[in-house]
Design a protein around this motif. Structure first.
Motif, short mmCIF file in Angstrom:
data_model
loop_
_atom_site.label_atom_id
_atom_site.label_comp_id
_atom_site.label_asym_id
_atom_site.label_seq_id
_atom_site.Cartn_x
_atom_site.Cartn_y
_atom_site.Cartn_z
N LEU A 26 0.93 -0.65 -0.03
CA LEU A 26 0.51 0.12 -0.20
C LEU A 26 0.99 1.26 -0.15
N THR A 27 0.33 1.96 -0.94
CA THR A 27 1.15 2.99 -1.30
C THR A 27 0.65 4.74 -1.44
N VAL A 28 -0.09 5.59 0.09
CA VAL A 28 0.02 6.67 0.49
C VAL A 28 0.78 8.19 0.06
N ASN A 29 -0.22 9.00 -1.39
CA ASN A 29 0.18 9.51 -2.00
C ASN A 29 -0.25 10.58 -1.36
N PHE A 30 0.39 11.87 -0.59
CA PHE A 30 -0.34 12.81 -0.04
C PHE A 30 -0.62 13.60 -1.15
N LYS A 31 -1.22 15.68 -0.42
CA LYS A 31 -1.16 16.54 -1.64
C LYS A 31 0.37 16.84 -1.59
N ASP A 32 0.82 17.27 -0.28
CA ASP A 32 2.53 17.83 -0.53
C ASP A 32 3.01 16.54 -1.00
N LYS A 33 3.32 15.40 -1.63
CA LYS A 33 3.52 15.39 -2.70
C LYS A 33 4.61 14.02 -1.81
N SER A 34 4.33 14.17 -0.86
CA SER A 34 4.98 12.97 0.02
C SER A 34 4.36 11.80 0.31
N SER A 35 5.08 10.63 0.69
CA SER A 35 4.20 9.83 0.41
C SER A 35 4.74 8.82 1.68
N ALA A 36 3.98 7.76 2.08
CA ALA A 36 3.99 6.37 2.34
C ALA A 36 3.49 5.02 2.14
N HIS A 37 4.81 4.46 2.87
CA HIS A 37 4.37 2.94 2.34
C HIS A 37 4.11 1.76 3.54
N TYR A 38 3.35 0.81 3.08
CA TYR A 38 2.52 -0.14 4.72
C TYR A 38 2.62 -1.38 3.34
N HIS A 39 2.19 -2.31 4.97
CA HIS A 39 1.60 -3.90 3.99
C HIS A 39 0.80 -3.88 4.77
N LEU A 40 -0.61 -4.32 4.14
CA LEU A 40 -1.86 -5.08 5.11
C LEU A 40 -1.83 -5.89 4.46
N SER A 41 -2.53 -6.84 5.76
CA SER A 41 -2.70 -8.22 5.60
C SER A 41 -3.88 -8.23 6.39
N LEU A 42 -4.92 -8.71 5.70
CA LEU A 42 -6.55 -8.67 5.45
C LEU A 42 -6.72 -10.26 5.88
N GLY A 43 -6.40 -10.89 5.89
CA GLY A 43 -6.63 -12.67 5.93
C GLY A 43 -7.35 -13.47 5.23
N GLY A 44 -7.54 -14.43 5.61
CA GLY A 44 -8.15 -15.35 4.82
C GLY A 44 -9.97 -16.07 5.34
N GLU A 45 -9.06 -15.28 7.04
CA GLU A 45 -10.54 -15.92 7.60
C GLU A 45 -12.02 -14.50 7.00
N THR A 46 -12.45 -15.21 7.91
CA THR A 46 -14.22 -13.80 7.54
C THR A 46 -13.96 -12.95 9.46
N GLU A 47 -14.09 -13.93 10.49
CA GLU A 47 -13.27 -13.40 11.59
C GLU A 47 -12.37 -12.77 12.41
N GLY A 48 -11.63 -12.80 11.35
CA GLY A 48 -10.03 -12.54 11.69
C GLY A 48 -9.69 -11.35 11.76
N GLU A 49 -8.57 -10.64 12.68
CA GLU A 49 -8.51 -9.24 12.74
C GLU A 49 -7.01 -9.30 11.56
N GLY A 50 -6.87 -7.34 11.21
CA GLY A 50 -5.99 -6.96 10.04
C GLY A 50 -4.79 -6.62 10.63
N LEU A 51 -3.88 -6.75 9.95
CA LEU A 51 -2.32 -5.93 10.45
C LEU A 51 -1.59 -4.50 9.48
N LEU A 52 -1.30 -3.87 9.76
CA LEU A 52 -0.88 -2.31 9.09
C LEU A 52 1.15 -2.75 9.48
N VAL A 53 1.23 -2.14 8.61
CA VAL A 53 2.75 -2.35 9.01
C VAL A 53 3.57 -1.48 8.33
#
Length: 96
Positions: A26-53
């Motif tokens: 995941l890459t987020v680009n902001f109006k000021d031209k800066s950006s942030a990069h992440y890993h996002l995990s949602l898992g295959g379970e329908t009731e599990g928690e996700g993770l953002l790094v």
């Protein structure tokens, strides 16, 4: 976009070492031209928690609540690009 922002605002900082498999780059680009990069995990379970790094600190993760993870899982299991509220973000599914 609203679902993603709410999920991140509700995320809880995790303690200890992380052991995860990234599902999305995941890459987020902001109006000021800066950006942030992440890993996002949602898992295959329908009731599990996700993770953002943040790739700027892969030793720290944020737990995404079950309800928010379910909403994200329903919407973002594909490649997408969204422009809203000053953000331009790209998320690519990287797991088969």
């Amino acid at each position: 976009m609203k679902t993603f922002i709410e999920a991140i605002e509700n995320a809880q900082k995790m303690e200890g070492m992380l052991n995860y498999i990234a599902e999305f780059d995941l890459t987020v680009n902001f109006k000021d031209k800066s950006s942030a990069h992440y890993h996002l995990s949602l898992g295959g379970e329908t009731e599990g928690e996700g993770l953002l790094v943040s790739l700027s600190n892969t030793l720290q993760g944020f737990r995404i609540q079950k309800e928010d993870t379910k909403l994200l899982r329903e919407r973002y299991r594909q490649e997408f690009c969204v422009s809203s509220q000053g953000f331009l973000w790209n998320c690519q599914y990287i797991r088969p």
